[in-house]
Design a protein around this motif. Structure first.
Motif, PDB file in Angstrom:
ATOM      1  N   ILE A 267     -15.645  -4.072  27.926  1.00  0.00           N
ATOM      2  CA  ILE A 267     -16.728  -4.586  28.767  1.00  0.00           C
ATOM      3  C   ILE A 267     -16.488  -6.064  29.072  1.00  0.00           C
ATOM      4  O   ILE A 267     -16.310  -6.865  28.162  1.00  0.00           O
ATOM      5  CB  ILE A 267     -18.099  -4.395  28.079  1.00  0.00           C
ATOM      6  CG1 ILE A 267     -18.381  -2.896  27.871  1.00  0.00           C
ATOM      7  CG2 ILE A 267     -19.201  -5.033  28.908  1.00  0.00           C
ATOM      8  CD1 ILE A 267     -19.628  -2.616  27.071  1.00  0.00           C
ATOM      9  N   ASP A 268     -16.484  -6.406  30.358  1.00  0.00           N
ATOM     10  CA  ASP A 268     -16.241  -7.782  30.785  1.00  0.00           C
ATOM     11  C   ASP A 268     -17.521  -8.527  31.134  1.00  0.00           C
ATOM     12  O   ASP A 268     -17.468  -9.681  31.575  1.00  0.00           O
ATOM     13  CB  ASP A 268     -15.291  -7.806  31.994  1.00  0.00           C
ATOM     14  CG  ASP A 268     -13.899  -7.317  31.636  1.00  0.00           C
ATOM     15  OD1 ASP A 268     -13.446  -7.611  30.522  1.00  0.00           O
ATOM     16  OD2 ASP A 268     -13.275  -6.627  32.462  1.00  0.00           O
ATOM     17  N   LEU A 269     -18.665  -7.883  30.974  1.00  0.00           N
ATOM     18  CA  LEU A 269     -19.937  -8.549  31.222  1.00  0.00           C
ATOM     19  C   LEU A 269     -20.198  -9.595  30.132  1.00  0.00           C
ATOM     20  O   LEU A 269     -19.697  -9.464  29.008  1.00  0.00           O
ATOM     21  CB  LEU A 269     -21.073  -7.535  31.249  1.00  0.00           C
ATOM     22  CG  LEU A 269     -20.977  -6.414  32.304  1.00  0.00           C
ATOM     23  CD1 LEU A 269     -22.098  -5.404  32.094  1.00  0.00           C
ATOM     24  CD2 LEU A 269     -21.046  -6.992  33.704  1.00  0.00           C
ATOM     25  N   ILE A 270     -20.999 -10.600  30.458  1.00  0.00           N
ATOM     26  CA  ILE A 270     -21.297 -11.648  29.477  1.00  0.00           C
ATOM     27  C   ILE A 270     -22.012 -11.053  28.262  1.00  0.00           C
ATOM     28  O   ILE A 270     -21.689 -11.372  27.117  1.00  0.00           O
ATOM     29  CB  ILE A 270     -22.151 -12.762  30.132  1.00  0.00           C
ATOM     30  CG1 ILE A 270     -21.344 -13.447  31.232  1.00  0.00           C
ATOM     31  CG2 ILE A 270     -22.601 -13.773  29.073  1.00  0.00           C
ATOM     32  CD1 ILE A 270     -22.138 -14.451  32.050  1.00  0.00           C
ATOM     33  N   ARG A 271     -22.993 -10.179  28.510  1.00  0.00           N
ATOM     34  CA  ARG A 271     -23.699  -9.499  27.417  1.00  0.00           C
ATOM     35  C   ARG A 271     -23.350  -8.016  27.463  1.00  0.00           C
ATOM     36  O   ARG A 271     -23.692  -7.327  28.419  1.00  0.00           O
ATOM     37  CB  ARG A 271     -25.214  -9.683  27.537  1.00  0.00           C
ATOM     38  CG  ARG A 271     -25.684 -11.117  27.339  1.00  0.00           C
ATOM     39  CD  ARG A 271     -27.198 -11.246  27.490  1.00  0.00           C
ATOM     40  NE  ARG A 271     -27.917 -10.577  26.402  1.00  0.00           N
ATOM     41  CZ  ARG A 271     -28.624  -9.467  26.525  1.00  0.00           C
ATOM     42  NH1 ARG A 271     -28.680  -8.836  27.694  1.00  0.00           N
ATOM     43  NH2 ARG A 271     -29.266  -8.954  25.502  1.00  0.00           N
ATOM     44  N   LYS A 272     -22.663  -7.516  26.450  1.00  0.00           N
ATOM     45  CA  LYS A 272     -22.239  -6.115  26.437  1.00  0.00           C
ATOM     46  C   LYS A 272     -23.413  -5.158  26.481  1.00  0.00           C
ATOM     47  O   LYS A 272     -23.303  -4.037  26.997  1.00  0.00           O
ATOM     48  CB  LYS A 272     -21.377  -5.848  25.196  1.00  0.00           C
ATOM     49  CG  LYS A 272     -20.030  -6.556  25.234  1.00  0.00           C
ATOM     50  CD  LYS A 272     -19.127  -6.113  24.098  1.00  0.00           C
ATOM     51  CE  LYS A 272     -17.762  -6.795  24.215  1.00  0.00           C
ATOM     52  NZ  LYS A 272     -16.824  -6.345  23.168  1.00  0.00           N
ATOM     53  N   ALA A 273     -24.551  -5.600  25.937  1.00  0.00           N
ATOM     54  CA  ALA A 273     -25.733  -4.742  25.930  1.00  0.00           C
ATOM     55  C   ALA A 273     -26.262  -4.467  27.332  1.00  0.00           C
ATOM     56  O   ALA A 273     -27.060  -3.546  27.538  1.00  0.00           O
ATOM     57  CB  ALA A 273     -26.834  -5.385  25.079  1.00  0.00           C
ATOM     58  N   ASP A 274     -25.817  -5.266  28.319  1.00  0.00           N
ATOM     59  CA  ASP A 274     -26.266  -5.068  29.701  1.00  0.00           C
ATOM     60  C   ASP A 274     -25.491  -3.969  30.422  1.00  0.00           C
ATOM     61  O   ASP A 274     -25.784  -3.668  31.588  1.00  0.00           O
ATOM     62  CB  ASP A 274     -26.123  -6.376  30.493  1.00  0.00           C
ATOM     63  CG  ASP A 274     -27.105  -7.436  30.033  1.00  0.00           C
ATOM     64  OD1 ASP A 274     -28.166  -7.066  29.498  1.00  0.00           O
ATOM     65  OD2 ASP A 274     -26.810  -8.637  30.203  1.00  0.00           O
ATOM     66  N   SER A 275     -24.501  -3.377  29.775  1.00  0.00           N
ATOM     67  CA  SER A 275     -23.650  -2.378  30.428  1.00  0.00           C
ATOM     68  C   SER A 275     -24.462  -1.182  30.918  1.00  0.00           C
ATOM     69  O   SER A 275     -25.169  -0.524  30.153  1.00  0.00           O
ATOM     70  CB  SER A 275     -22.563  -1.892  29.468  1.00  0.00           C
ATOM     71  OG  SER A 275     -21.859  -0.792  30.032  1.00  0.00           O
ATOM     72  N   GLY A 276     -24.322  -0.893  32.212  1.00  0.00           N
ATOM     73  CA  GLY A 276     -25.014   0.253  32.792  1.00  0.00           C
ATOM     74  C   GLY A 276     -24.508   1.577  32.264  1.00  0.00           C
ATOM     75  O   GLY A 276     -25.254   2.565  32.228  1.00  0.00           O
TER      76      GLY A 276
END
Length: 318
Positions: A267-276
């Motif tokens: 996951i390359d998002l800043i917050r992994k918990a935001d992953s759709g």
């Protein structure tokens, strides 16, 4: 100890392909197991120190026979993978028996799912309207999804293949990359192009793109659309946000199948918990028509070394 296998009933082309050029396939097996293999005419002699080793090697050979019969040959990397399957006590031959091919490539090669999880994944493609496939790199998620889409297009069950992914990659912003939107996005969609080119040929892929039979676009371009009569593949879905995933899933129209692929370990998002992807797999469980499939390092078919690399990284992270 010596063991003998009678290969007289094998088709000639299978028998001659079994050892490989200059016995290269047998040498792969001999590196993995304490055994020597000798093929003379239609008699295969195995020299090893135990019955247990013999049965594992016999399992590998059964898988090789099925693979050669299905595909007209076998690569060393596949022989290595079958050795790993047999070492785990699984039936190597089961990967090729009793299973319909997903598609035939332009060169006549039949594409089959190669592991139990891959078989379940392909069954989900065929039986569910929406399939989520979550798994580590090299497990065949994208490859099998594209193969299924191409098969449906060839059978004229759909009129369009749509391939998309979020424009997020290791913190890079597309706006800072040179070129128009297609030139910015194309490098990130290379795995999809590679699979399409193998199955259809580059000229056919380019022609289909010109006619918009195959569409490859960033996820943001899906907003406001209704996707009908198509197989739609969302790749790298771990990098979607929750709102992006909701937007994508609600684009589904008539005669539409959606396949959502991703690897939650990348996951390359800043917050992994935001992953759709993580969010969707959590809240959409149990809905009829939606399948959620998980693949792991045992499903890696890219190269046997990849499986070992993934295992070591998981050990280090844990």
């Amino acid at each position: 100890m010596e063991f003998f296998l009678d290969c007289s009933e094998l088709p000639y082309e299978v028998l001659t392909a079994l050892p490989g050029f200059q016995d290269e396939h047998f040498k792969v097996i001999e590196k993995k197991y304490p055994v020597q293999l000798y093929l003379r005419s239609s008699d295969l002699r195995l020299v090893c120190d135990s019955e247990a080793v013999f049965h594992k090697v016999e399992n590998v050979l059964d898988g090789m026979v099925q693979a050669i019969a299905a595909n007209g040959g076998i690569e060393n990397s596949e022989v290595e993978r079958l050795c790993l399957v047999a070492a785990k006590g699984q039936n190597a031959a089961a990967d090729y028996t009793g299973e319909d091919p997903v598609v035939r490539t332009r060169n006549g090669k039949m594409i089959y799912p190669k592991t139990e999880n891959q078989k379940r994944l392909v069954d989900s493609f065929r039986n569910s309207k929406i399939t989520f496939a979550s798994g580590v790199a090299g497990t065949g998620k994208t490859y099998l999804a594209v193969a299924y889409a191409v098969d449906q297009l060839k059978k004229e069950k759909i009129s369009k293949i749509i391939l998309t992914r979020p424009a997020v990659e290791a913190g890079e912003s597309l706006g800072f990359l040179p070129g128009d939107m297609k030139e910015k996005v194309d490098p990130y969609l290379r795995p999809l192009y590679d699979a399409l080119n193998e199955m259809l040929g580059q000229e056919t892929v380019e022609r289909y793109q010109e006619k918009e039979i195959i569409e490859i676009a960033p996820l943001a371009f899906m907003r406001g659309r209704t996707l009908n009569d198509a197989v739609v593949i969302l790749d790298e879905a771990q990098n979607t946000t929750k709102s992006q995933m909701k937007m994508f899933l609600t684009r589904m129209g008539k005669n539409c199948r959606m396949i959502i692929n991703g690897d939650i370990s990348q996951i390359d998002l800043i917050r992994k918990a935001d992953s759709g992807l993580i969010h969707a797999c959590s809240i959409l469980q149990g809905i009829e028509g939606i399948a959620i499939q998980y693949l792991d390092q045992s499903d890696v078919v890219r190269n046997p070394l990849v499986q070992k690399i993934i295992e070591r990284y998981e050990q280090a992270e844990n």
